[in-house]
Design a protein around this motif. Structure first.
Motif, PDB file in Angstrom:
ATOM      1  N   GLY A  21       5.328   7.956   5.488  1.00 30.03           N
ATOM      2  CA  GLY A  21       4.501   8.959   4.800  1.00 30.03           C
ATOM      3  C   GLY A  21       3.218   8.357   4.251  1.00 30.03           C
ATOM      4  O   GLY A  21       2.149   8.968   4.324  1.00 30.03           O
ATOM      5  N   PHE A  22       3.300   7.156   3.707  1.00 27.48           N
ATOM      6  CA  PHE A  22       2.110   6.469   3.212  1.00 27.48           C
ATOM      7  C   PHE A  22       1.146   6.161   4.354  1.00 27.48           C
ATOM      8  O   PHE A  22      -0.069   6.338   4.221  1.00 27.48           O
ATOM      9  CB  PHE A  22       2.520   5.166   2.500  1.00 27.48           C
ATOM     10  N   PHE A  23       1.677   5.735   5.499  1.00 26.64           N
ATOM     11  CA  PHE A  23       0.854   5.444   6.668  1.00 26.64           C
ATOM     12  C   PHE A  23       0.128   6.705   7.152  1.00 26.64           C
ATOM     13  O   PHE A  23      -1.083   6.692   7.386  1.00 26.64           O
ATOM     14  CB  PHE A  23       1.736   4.867   7.783  1.00 26.64           C
ATOM     15  N   VAL A  24       0.840   7.787   7.295  1.00 23.84           N
ATOM     16  CA  VAL A  24       0.240   9.043   7.749  1.00 23.84           C
ATOM     17  C   VAL A  24      -0.791   9.526   6.726  1.00 23.84           C
ATOM     18  O   VAL A  24      -1.879   9.978   7.095  1.00 23.84           O
ATOM     19  CB  VAL A  24       1.330  10.110   8.010  1.00 23.84           C
ATOM     20  N   GLY A  25      -0.476   9.422   5.453  1.00 26.59           N
ATOM     21  CA  GLY A  25      -1.425   9.822   4.411  1.00 26.59           C
ATOM     22  C   GLY A  25      -2.691   8.992   4.438  1.00 26.59           C
ATOM     23  O   GLY A  25      -3.797   9.522   4.240  1.00 26.59           O
ATOM     24  N   THR A  26      -2.576   7.703   4.687  1.00 26.04           N
ATOM     25  CA  THR A  26      -3.746   6.829   4.776  1.00 26.04           C
ATOM     26  C   THR A  26      -4.628   7.208   5.951  1.00 26.04           C
ATOM     27  O   THR A  26      -5.852   7.283   5.829  1.00 26.04           O
ATOM     28  CB  THR A  26      -3.303   5.362   4.897  1.00 26.04           C
ATOM     29  N   ILE A  27      -4.021   7.465   7.098  1.00 26.05           N
ATOM     30  CA  ILE A  27      -4.780   7.867   8.281  1.00 26.05           C
ATOM     31  C   ILE A  27      -5.488   9.195   8.026  1.00 26.05           C
ATOM     32  O   ILE A  27      -6.672   9.358   8.355  1.00 26.05           O
ATOM     33  CB  ILE A  27      -3.861   7.959   9.519  1.00 26.05           C
ATOM     34  N   LEU A  28      -4.797  10.156   7.435  1.00 27.98           N
ATOM     35  CA  LEU A  28      -5.423  11.440   7.135  1.00 27.98           C
ATOM     36  C   LEU A  28      -6.544  11.306   6.116  1.00 27.98           C
ATOM     37  O   LEU A  28      -7.559  11.998   6.197  1.00 27.98           O
ATOM     38  CB  LEU A  28      -4.370  12.438   6.645  1.00 27.98           C
TER      39      LEU A  28
END
Length: 75
Positions: A21-28
């Motif tokens: 979730g942190f990875f996806v949030g960073t990309i977004l």
């Protein structure tokens, strides 16, 4: 349940989900609309106000050394 098994279970399930979730949030966050100007500003900030003196070999005309930006603007 011993400590190792408990931590292993946590890492295999919830921690993995949280890190994904942190990875996806960073990309977004990076690719959000309107952030292009901020990223371009950050990319060029390292070159802004570059007042370093030219290298010795560049002053003597002995090669493709680094030149001072203020000298470049005067040309």
């Amino acid at each position: 349940m011993d400590t190792y098994s408990l931590m292993r279970h946590f890492a295999d399930s919830w921690a993995l989900l949280a890190l994904f979730g942190f990875f996806v949030g960073t990309i977004l966050f990076v690719l959000r609309p309107g952030s292009r100007a901020i990223h371009q500003y950050a990319a060029r900030s390292i070159l802004r106000d570059d007042d370093a003196p030219p290298r010795e070999d560049a002053r003597e005309g002995g090669g493709a050394g680094r030149t001072n930006l203020s000298e470049e603007r005067e040309r």
